[in-house]
Each structure stands twice: as structure tokens, then as C-alpha cells.
Scaffold this active site. Structure first.
Site, PDB file in Angstrom:
ATOM      1  N   ASP A  99       0.872  -1.174   0.000  1.00 37.30           N
ATOM      2  CA  ASP A  99       0.000   0.000   0.000  1.00 37.30           C
ATOM      3  C   ASP A  99       0.907   1.222   0.000  1.00 37.30           C
ATOM      4  O   ASP A  99       1.666   1.447   0.950  1.00 37.30           O
ATOM      5  CB  ASP A  99      -0.884  -0.004   1.252  1.00 37.30           C
ATOM      6  CG  ASP A  99      -2.212   0.681   1.021  1.00 37.30           C
ATOM      7  OD1 ASP A  99      -2.249   1.661   0.267  1.00 37.30           O
ATOM      8  OD2 ASP A  99      -3.215   0.230   1.602  1.00 37.30           O
ATOM      9  N   ASP A 202      -2.916   4.605  -2.685  1.00 38.63           N
ATOM     10  CA  ASP A 202      -3.933   5.190  -1.828  1.00 38.63           C
ATOM     11  C   ASP A 202      -4.342   6.576  -2.317  1.00 38.63           C
ATOM     12  O   ASP A 202      -3.488   7.421  -2.614  1.00 38.63           O
ATOM     13  CB  ASP A 202      -3.397   5.290  -0.393  1.00 38.63           C
ATOM     14  CG  ASP A 202      -4.412   5.858   0.565  1.00 38.63           C
ATOM     15  OD1 ASP A 202      -5.411   5.171   0.833  1.00 38.63           O
ATOM     16  OD2 ASP A 202      -4.200   6.996   1.035  1.00 38.63           O
ATOM     17  N   GLU A 259      -6.691   3.682  -5.868  1.00 34.67           N
ATOM     18  CA  GLU A 259      -7.908   4.030  -5.139  1.00 34.67           C
ATOM     19  C   GLU A 259      -8.430   5.338  -5.715  1.00 34.67           C
ATOM     20  O   GLU A 259      -7.765   6.372  -5.611  1.00 34.67           O
ATOM     21  CB  GLU A 259      -7.634   4.174  -3.645  1.00 34.67           C
ATOM     22  CG  GLU A 259      -8.923   4.428  -2.867  1.00 34.67           C
ATOM     23  CD  GLU A 259      -8.693   4.837  -1.428  1.00 34.67           C
ATOM     24  OE1 GLU A 259      -9.600   4.646  -0.601  1.00 34.67           O
ATOM     25  OE2 GLU A 259      -7.608   5.375  -1.114  1.00 34.67           O
ATOM     26  N   HIS A 332     -10.563  -2.276   4.652  1.00 32.05           N
ATOM     27  CA  HIS A 332     -10.255  -1.678   5.957  1.00 32.05           C
ATOM     28  C   HIS A 332     -10.994  -0.367   6.204  1.00 32.05           C
ATOM     29  O   HIS A 332     -11.012   0.123   7.337  1.00 32.05           O
ATOM     30  CB  HIS A 332      -8.755  -1.433   6.059  1.00 32.05           C
ATOM     31  CG  HIS A 332      -8.264  -0.415   5.070  1.00 32.05           C
ATOM     32  ND1 HIS A 332      -8.190  -0.665   3.722  1.00 32.05           N
ATOM     33  CD2 HIS A 332      -7.827   0.857   5.228  1.00 32.05           C
ATOM     34  CE1 HIS A 332      -7.741   0.402   3.092  1.00 32.05           C
ATOM     35  NE2 HIS A 332      -7.519   1.356   3.980  1.00 32.05           N
ATOM     36  N   ASP A 333     -11.598   0.212   5.167  1.00 33.68           N
ATOM     37  CA  ASP A 333     -12.322   1.481   5.302  1.00 33.68           C
ATOM     38  C   ASP A 333     -13.835   1.305   5.303  1.00 33.68           C
ATOM     39  O   ASP A 333     -14.564   2.295   5.338  1.00 33.68           O
ATOM     40  CB  ASP A 333     -11.947   2.426   4.154  1.00 33.68           C
ATOM     41  CG  ASP A 333     -10.606   3.105   4.353  1.00 33.68           C
ATOM     42  OD1 ASP A 333     -10.174   3.241   5.517  1.00 33.68           O
ATOM     43  OD2 ASP A 333      -9.981   3.495   3.346  1.00 33.68           O
TER      44      ASP A 333
END
Length: 566
Positions: A99, A202, A259, A332-333
């Protein structure tokens, strides 16, 4: 599919390091713990680990605030630990996707420490600084995405504000500065030269900002507007991505996922069209917005199947031949998938989780499995704000209570949508610490780990874990799942998500009921031959009753038919 498009047949497993496995008893998951569980992932069948940030960080945003790109956070171990994990993963045939956070850093990064000192130092222009308005207020009315007030913070040393779209301690990097871009590319090469197999980028859609920094229109005085008008898919975004690809990504055989919040289907084609040389795929959010309402993502709105189906199908059709899809229900979000889109009541949890997995994994794209999906982990229901660790949860709770919302109602909204739902530690066993740690876990365990855990799931051949294993095997062995065309079936059905995949004379009919009660599903006559064909996979032990072209589906039933002569 060309030989260098291996990621099209891959299944990615996301690991949130803090919560996956603790190896040293400090209550925090670490690299040593990941190493211990590599054989488990090999047995599941996954191809790639997406590893959330492990870099040195003050952990204001759980590692997305990087203080040093080339150091491992001591909570997770050492660089030697990482190198050993990478080696062992590769020996098992598992790739590692890092990431990489390129939109912001921590305010403890050496670049920012220097940048804030003056307007003339070497790093002065690495971040986004603007003068106050004549009255001394912030440069515009943008608010932080995390709900913490203004997106601008004043620094007396410079007599200027810096932009932070996320937390105050996450200043935005200035991609207009070519020297900064080259430094970021060097950080990427550092990891690629170690042998990592790609990056999840990200918030990459936010790196290019409109340089006029406009106010968000129609915002009442004293309130903050959304910054997305000026930062999402900005004017130089694709120029920057093509430069990154040319100078870094194209030099390695890697998987790249951007993302891309607030990105439309048409914009996504620009990212993932292979002829444009940017990224392999994006994480899009259309199906993540189907239950937004008065309080945005924190609204108490149940998603409608029609909206979910429409969002997913639009991307299946739209990217066919123009790019590639990422397939995911949670991460995770986001809240846990079975609590959000399925039914986490004990009698329905595994059935609905299998159905959701079926609906996703048979679409065209690269499937992503978030840690715990394979055993049906659920949302946690904390009773006080002190139990939450996420900075966004605390900011939103403060906002809700300041506007007069009762605290129990604010907690209910957090219970539904908080990011901590996905971050409770992995549930390996019913022993103390859930097999995650021998110490005090950094975030409280979900109490249902006594019943929902890996050991229990592995003990039953009909469990959700073994169902995921079957889905992953099919992805690897059936080219139709990679190459087949997608076509919706009964697009107006209020309870059933159904579609076909077709390639080289073979057709798969996927039928997934989102209903908690029995429903009828009429198979179109042209597809009768498929529904009369072999059952490829199903989440009940027997096939649904049928009369002619009518299937009588049970709650959350999923069934896939396969025919070679449909």
C-alpha cells in the site's frame, strides 16, 4: 489475456497488519505474525497479499500517515523481518502488493518538518501552502474528509496555511513540484527493487489539485464544504500517472490498483485503458455509496439490491474491452460485508456470506478478499466512543453530538459504518485473545469470536472458508471467469441478482437471492438450457426446487449453472 497480465486471474487477499496476527504478545499484529499465517493463505488459494501500510508512522491514521517510506514501523518489526516474509511468500507462490501513500505524508516526515520552517528551504514547496484571506481566515471553505473541521492549518513560521484533506497531521503533497515527484518515484523503486509485486495507490485520484483552490459553492456561513470539487481527478492527474508509469511501473512486472474516490466510469476508463499506460485497475466507489444518506456514509440506510446491481453492472459493461475491474465488497475502510449487504443473524450469516461471495467472484475482474471475509466476520457493536480507535469515528461522534444527536444514536451510526468494524482483530480460534494475541489487543475483539473463528470454519467441509477455497479454485481453472462476457438477467427483479458469463460456447448462469425469505425467480426461456445444466457451485446442500422455468429460491440462495451448449 497476455502473459504479463497475470493479475487478471489472481485473487488478492488484503491484510490489515495491526489486526491480522500478533507474534510477540504486544497486542499488535506484525510481520512475524503474517509469516506464521502464510501457509494458511496458501491453503486458501490466494495469489497476492495486499499489505496495508507498514511504514514508520505516528499512527494517527493507522499507518496512512507515513513518516519514513523506507523504514518499517517498529510495532510491526524490522526490515529484516519484511525481507524474510517476502522471501517466504514468494517461495509459496504468493505475491506481495504494498500500500503506497503518495497523496499525503505525516507531519512528522522530514520533508514536512523542513517545509514548515520557511518559504525558502529545499522542501518549502513539497506541500501545498497558501496565504490567508485578507481577514486572516483559511484560503477557502474546504473541510477535512475526516470530519475534523477545516482542511487548512495555519503555521506561524510561514504565516501560511497548509492543506490537509484528511487529518490535520496528514499534509497534502504538492505534485506540481517535479523534484517532489522524482523523490516519490525513488521511494517506489526502493520497494520494487526489493522484489515487491505491485502497489495499491492510496487516494491516487486526489494528487492533482485545481490551482485556483475554489470555494465549495452553496455552503452556509460557518460550515465547511467538500474539498472534492478541487482535488478529485484534477487537471494534471493523468499526466502524473503516465509519468509514474513511464518512469517506474513499466520497468517492473507488477499489479497496480489506484484508489479512485469520486471517479466516474468514464474517468475510470482513462486510468485503466492499457493503451494509456497508467494503472491496471481502480477501486471505484459507486456500490459503496448505495447506502449513503443524510449523514453521508454514516447514514442508517439499508442498501437496495436494485442500486447495488445497477452500480456493479454498469462497471461490468463499461470497462469491458476498455479496462479492468476490481471486485470487492469491503476493506479496511468499510463495514463488514455480511453485516452491510447480507444478514449477520446466526441462522443466515454463512448463507448470505456465501451468496455475496458468489455474486462477486463470478463477475469479470480481480476479486479482493478482506481478512476475515472467508469466515464471515461481522460488525462489532461497541457501547462507548472510548472503545473506538479510528480518528474518523471520534471526529464524526463529536460532530453528531455537537449538533444535538443523542450519544446512543451517534454510537448506533458508528456501529453500522465505522471503519473499526473491519479492523477488529482476526478471529483465529475461540481461545483467549481469539488466537490473535497472548496480550491485550490494540482494538477490542468482537465478542462473537467464540463462535466465529478460523478453527471452527476449517473443521466443517461445508463452511464458508471451504466455499471461498472453491471459488478461488474456479477462478484459477476456468478461463470463462477471466475472459467471458457479462450479461444481466432479469435486471428489474427486486430480490435476485442474476447474470451470465459466456465464452467459446460455454455459458454460466449465476443466480443470487438477496432476500431473507423464499422467492420465485423466472429464468428467461432462452436460458432454460443453462438452468437445466450442471450445477457448478451452490450454497445449499441441494438445488432449489424448480417447475419449468421457475426457480423457487430459499433465503440468500446462490447457485451457478454451467452449460457447454446453451
Amino acid at each position: 489475456m497476455t502473459s504479463d497480465e497475470w493479475w487478471k486471474k489472481a485473487v488478492v487477499y488484503q491484510i490489515y497488519p495491526q489486526s491480522f496476527q500478533d507474534s510477540d504478545g504486544d497486542g499488535i499484529g506484525d510481520i512475524g505474525g503474517i509469516r506464521q499465517r502464510l501457509p494458511y493463505l496458501k491453503d486458501l488459494g490466494i495469489d497476492v497479499i495486499w499489505l496495508n501500510p507498514i511504514y514508520k508512522s505516528p499512527m494517527v491514521d493507522n499507518g496512512y500517515d507515513i513518516a519514513d517510506y523506507r523504514e518499517v514501523a517498529p510495532e510491526y518489526g524490522t526490515m529484516a523481518d519484511f525481507d524474510l516474509m517476502l522471501k517466504e511468500a514468494h517461495e509459496l507462490g504468493i505475491k506481495i502488493m504494498m500500500d503506497m501513500v503518495l497523496a499525503v505524508t505525516s507531519d512528522e516526515h522530514k520533508w514536512f518538518k523542513e517545509s514548515r520552517q520557511s518559504r525558502t528551504n529545499p522542501s518549502a514547496d513539497y506541500y501545498i501552502w497558501r496565504d490567508p484571506k485578507p481577514d486572516g481566515s483559511a484560503p477557502n471553505n474546504w473541510g477535512s474528509i475526516f470530519g475534523g473541521g477545516s482542511a487548512w492549518e495555519y503555521v506561524p513560521e510561514r504565516k501560511q496555511y497548509y492543506l490537509h484533506i484528511f487529518a490535520t497531521k496528514q499534509p497534502d503533497l504538492n505534485w506540481e513540484n517535479e523534484e517532489l515527484r522524482q523523490k516519490l518515484y525513488a521511494e517506489m523503486r526502493f520497494w520494487l527493487d526489493k522484489g515487491v509485486d505491485g502497489f495499491r495507490l492510496d487516494s491516487i485520484s486526489l494528487i492533482s489539485k485545481r490551482q485556483d483552490f475554489p470555494d465549495t459553492p452553496d455552503v452556509p456561513a460557518g460550515q465547511f464544504g467538500s474539498p472534492y470539487i478541487g482535488v478529485s481527478n484534477g487537471p494534471r492527474l493523468h499526466e502524473f500517472l503516465q509519468e509514474m508509469n513511464r518512469e517506474v511501473l513499466s520497468q517492473y512486472d507488477v499489479i497496480t490498483v489506484g484508489e479512485a474516490t469520486r471517479t466516474s466510469l468514464e474517468q475510470a476508463k482513462l486510468y485503466s485503458d492499457p493503451s494509456r499506460h497508467e494503472v491496471n485497475m481502480v477501486f471505484q466507489f459507486d456500490h459503496m455509496h448505495v447506502d449513503y444518506g443524510q449523514y453521508g456514509r454514516y447514514s442508517n440506510v439499508h442498501p437496495k439490491l436494485s442500486d447495488v446491481r445497477s452500480a456493479m453492472a454498469n462497471w461490468q459493461y463499461g470497462l469491458d474491452g476498455h479496462g479492468w475491474n476490481s471486485l470487492y465488497w469491503d476493506n479496511h475502510d468499510q463495514p463488514r460485508l455480511v453485516s452491510r449487504f447480507g444478514n449477520d443473524a446466526p441462522a443466515m450469516r454463512e448463507l448470505s456470506a456465501k451468496m455475496l461471495a458468489t455474486a462477486l467472484h463470478f463477475q469479470q475482474g480481480t476479486p479482493f478478499v478482506y481478512e476475515g471475509d472467508e469466515i464471515g466476520m461481522t460488525n462489532v457493536h461497541f457501547n462507548s466512543i472510548e472503545q473506538y480507535q479510528d480518528v474518523e469515528a471520534h471526529n464524526m461522534y463529536r460532530q453528531f453530538t455537537e449538533m444535538g444527536m443523542p450519544s446512543d444514536e451517534a454510537l448506533q451510526l458508528l456501529n453500522l459504518k465505522s471503519r473499526d468494524n473491519a479492523r477488529t482483530p482476526m478471529q483465529w480460534s475461540n481461545e483467549a485473545g481469539a488466537g490473535f494475541t497472548n496480550g491485550q489487543p490494540w482494538l477490542e475483539l468482537n465478542p462473537n469470536y467464540h463462535d466465529i473463528n478460523v478453527d471452527e470454519s476449517l473443521s466443517r467441509p461445508d463452511s464458508l472458508w471451504h466455499y471461498y477455497q472453491q471459488l478461488i479454485h474456479l477462478r484459477h481453472t476456468m478461463p470463462i471467469l477471466t475472459d467471458g462476457s457479462f450479461e444481466l438477467v432479469a435486471p428489474d427483479d427486486s430480490e435476485v441478482f442474476s447474470y451470465t458469463r459466456t465464452s467459446n460456447g460455454q455459458t454460466l448462469l449465476v443466480v443470487c437471492s438477496f432476500a431473507s425469505q423464499n422467492v420465485r425467480f423466472q429464468v428467461p426461456e432462452v436460458l432454460r438450457a443453462v438452468s437445466d445444466a450442471a450445477v457448478l457451485i451452490q450454497n445449499y446442500p441441494d438445488s432449489p426446487p424448480s417447475v419449468g422455468d421457475m426457480l423457487y429460491l430459499r433465503p440468500y440462495e446462490a447457485i451457478v449453472f454451467s452449460s457447454d451448449n446453451a
